[in-house]
Every structure is written in structure tokens, then in C-alpha cells.
Design a protein around this motif. Structure first.
Motif, PDB file in Angstrom:
ATOM      1  N   SER A  10       6.536  -7.193   4.898  1.00  0.00           N
ATOM      2  CA  SER A  10       7.462  -6.264   5.543  1.00  0.00           C
ATOM      3  C   SER A  10       8.612  -7.092   6.107  1.00  0.00           C
ATOM      4  CB  SER A  10       6.771  -5.489   6.668  1.00  0.00           C
ATOM      5  OG  SER A  10       6.242  -6.371   7.628  1.00  0.00           O
ATOM      6  N   THR A  13      -0.507   1.909   3.931  1.00  0.00           N
ATOM      7  CA  THR A  13       0.046   0.901   3.030  1.00  0.00           C
ATOM      8  C   THR A  13      -0.632  -0.452   3.218  1.00  0.00           C
ATOM      9  OG1 THR A  13       2.193   2.027   3.113  1.00  0.00           O
ATOM     10  CG2 THR A  13       2.160  -0.216   2.237  1.00  0.00           C
ATOM     11  N   LEU A  58       9.240   2.073   3.407  1.00  0.00           N
ATOM     12  CA  LEU A  58       7.902   2.650   3.482  1.00  0.00           C
ATOM     13  C   LEU A  58       7.966   4.154   3.685  1.00  0.00           C
ATOM     14  CD1 LEU A  58       6.011   0.034   5.687  1.00  0.00           C
ATOM     15  CD2 LEU A  58       5.557   0.557   3.304  1.00  0.00           C
ATOM     16  N   PHE A  77       4.089   3.021  -5.548  1.00  0.00           N
ATOM     17  CA  PHE A  77       4.980   2.487  -4.515  1.00  0.00           C
ATOM     18  C   PHE A  77       5.528   1.120  -4.895  1.00  0.00           C
ATOM     19  CE2 PHE A  77       5.075  -0.276  -0.647  1.00  0.00           C
ATOM     20  CZ  PHE A  77       6.284   0.176  -0.142  1.00  0.00           C
ATOM     21  N   PHE A 123      -0.527   3.632  -4.329  1.00  0.00           N
ATOM     22  CA  PHE A 123      -0.037   2.305  -3.966  1.00  0.00           C
ATOM     23  C   PHE A 123       0.723   1.662  -5.129  1.00  0.00           C
ATOM     24  CE2 PHE A 123      -0.398  -2.298  -3.484  1.00  0.00           C
ATOM     25  CZ  PHE A 123       0.139  -2.459  -2.217  1.00  0.00           C
ATOM     26  N   MET A 176       6.951   5.397   0.147  1.00  0.00           N
ATOM     27  CA  MET A 176       5.529   5.658   0.295  1.00  0.00           C
ATOM     28  C   MET A 176       5.281   7.008   0.955  1.00  0.00           C
ATOM     29  SD  MET A 176       2.420   4.796  -0.250  1.00  0.00           S
ATOM     30  CE  MET A 176       2.005   3.041  -0.388  1.00  0.00           C
TER      31      MET A 176
END
Length: 279
Positions: free
Chosen positions: A107, A125, A201, A164, A161, A205
Motif C-alpha cells: 500500500s 484485501t 482499494l 483486483f 482478489f 476492490m
């Protein structure tokens, strides 16, 4: 496509061994946006994935009704699951990337959250990333031996996932998201680096969770698999500033999750993800 049984693992060729030993390090293209390379279209890919998953569900329900699950039952379930995973791997990973050995998630900034949905997305995540990069054949065997249906939500979570990490950020109205292959990562293969901001995110996501996990026409809630829930709770605990017990290994978490499994996977221990109010 021939999928190896447990008893024949020692004789599988090196390519299949890689698939088994890093069974969930498989990459999907995003079937929702139409940028997949290869002959299989996005809609057809989702349809075929859902069909294979439905076949696994049918087997899992039948075997779950037995008083005792045999080694033969485990092999049948594992082979069915591997068909799904083979389909994912050969129709996505090999068409988009070559010989990716490891996924590294980073991140860009500290992943803080301001509401329940942001918390759900961030912790989901991180938790699924841990499972995605550590789950191996023995873990899968243990899961299906105890609770065949547990693998169903887990496969769905892996699906989200992988959508993503292979997403085209611009398709979600976002630009600050990168996923790159580093060819010099190690002697044996390549590393797939995912760098994400909190905004990435939430936009990517968050949208995928709403589309693929939460059914907006029902109660707008999705319950994580027991396995993902165990990792979710562990991440929550280890993220606390006052928590010093950060050395718990992933294998311990798998054992804890499997120990609590029953044939009926529905229980109050599963984490609930609530639909984004803005969706």
C-alpha cells in the motif's frame, strides 16, 4: 485436461508442481471490463468459471451429506477444485504474464478507514492476500476433509482478489494504481508487484466486492469464508497499536480455521461485509 490426484503428486511434471505448491497464486483478468487477451471472452470466462464452481458445489454438497468423508472423497473434491484453478491459470496467467512466482502487495500509504465498508475492503484485501500467497495443497486437503463447502466462498474470494490485482485502474475511474512484473526478482522466476493507494482499494476492490460477492437484490451482506474470517480477525488484532503478538504464523491461522470448521459452514464467526451505502 488431466488433473493429478493426491496419490500421484510425486510424479507430476514441474509445471503442475508449481501450480500445486503455489496453488492460489493464480491471476485472473478482469472479466467485467473487456480487456482480456486471448480467445476466451470476458463473459465466457465468467460463465465457464461459474459452471466449474457449480460442479464443485454439487460434489461438495453430496459428499457433505456423508457421515464420514473418505480419502477417495477428498481426492474427488480436490480434482474438481484443481480443474477450476487450472482454468484460471491457463486462461489468464499464461496469456497475460509468464512464470510469475510471487506476488508482492504494497500500500502506498497507511491503510486507515473512516467507515465500516472501508474497514471491510481494506481488511479483506490484506487477509485474502495472505491466503492467496500462502495456501498450499495440504491446507486445501485439510479444508475439504473437514468441510467441503468451505472452499466455495474461498474460491469466490480468490476470484475477486485476482480481478483486483489484474484490474485496469482506468476502467474504474482511477489512475494511481500499478501492477507490474519484475523480471529480475529471483533466479527462478518473476515477482508481480501490486502498489495500491486507499483510493485504489475503494474504487477497484470496493466495486468488485459489490459486484461479485454482495448481492444487492437480497440483504446486501456477504459473509467471508471461515478461513478468510480467521485471517481477517488476526489482521485486525495485529494491527492494534497495543498488540504485541504479531508472530503468529499463517500455518497456525490455517490450523485454527480448520479446527473450527464443520460441514455446515454457516456460523456466527464469519465476518460480514456490508454493501457500500453509495452503491
Amino acid at each position: 485436461m488431466v488433473v493429478p490426484s493426491i496419490n500421484n503428486i510425486s510424479s507430476i511434471n514441474s509445471r503442475i508442481v508449481k501450480i500445486i505448491t503455489s496453488i492460489f497464486i493464480v491471476l485472473y483478468s478482469n472479466p467485467n471490463t473487456g480487456y482480456c487477451d486471448g480467445a476466451i471472452t470476458q463473459s465466457n470466462y465468467d460463465s465457464e468459471f461459474n459452471s466449474m464452481l457449480a460442479n464443485y458445489i454439487k460434489l461438495a454438497k453430496k459428499i457433505s451429506m456423508k457421515k464420514q468423508i473418505t480419502e477417495s472423497d477428498v481426492n474427488i473434491l480436490l480434482n474438481s477444485a484443481l480443474l477450476v484453478l487450472e482454468h484460471i491459470k491457463f486462461n489468464n496467467l499464461y496469456k497475460k504474464f509468464n512464470n510469475v512466482e510471487e506476488i508482492v502487495f504494497k500500500s502506498v500509504k497507511s491503510l486507515t478507514y473512516n467507515n465500516r465498508f472501508e474497514e471491510n475492503v481494506i481488511k479483506f484485501t490484506i487477509s485474502v492476500f495472505e491466503i492467496f500467497t500462502t495456501l498450499h495443497l495440504n491446507n486445501i486437503k485439510d479444508i475439504v476433509s473437514k468441510s467441503p463447502l468451505e472452499l466455495v466462498p474461498l474460491l469466490k474470494e480468490m476470484n475477486v482478489f485476482t480481478k483486483f490485482i489484474t484490474a485496469n485502474a482506468s476502467d474504474y475511474g482511477h489512475s494511481n494504481f500499478s501492477n507490474t512484473v519484475v523480471s529480475s526478482y529471483n533466479k527462478n522466476g518473476k515477482s508481480y508487484n501490486i502498489n495500491a493507494t486507499k483510493e485504489a482499494l475503494m474504487r477497484i476492490m470496493g466495486a468488485l466486492i459489490n459486484i461479485y460477492l454482495i448481492n444487492p437484490s437480497t440483504n446486501k451482506i456477504y459473509k467471508l469464508s471461515n478461513t478468510a474470517s480467521t485471517f481477517y480477525y488476526a489482521y485486525s488484532s495485529n494491527s492494534s497499536k497495543n498488540n504485541k503478538n504479531t508472530s503468529k504464523s499463517n500455518e497456525v491461522l490455517y490450523k485454527n480455521a480448520i479446527r473450527k470448521l464443520h460441514k455446515d459452514i454457516n456460523n456466527n464467526d464469519r465476518v460480514s461485509i456490508f454493501m457500500d451505502n453509495k452503491a
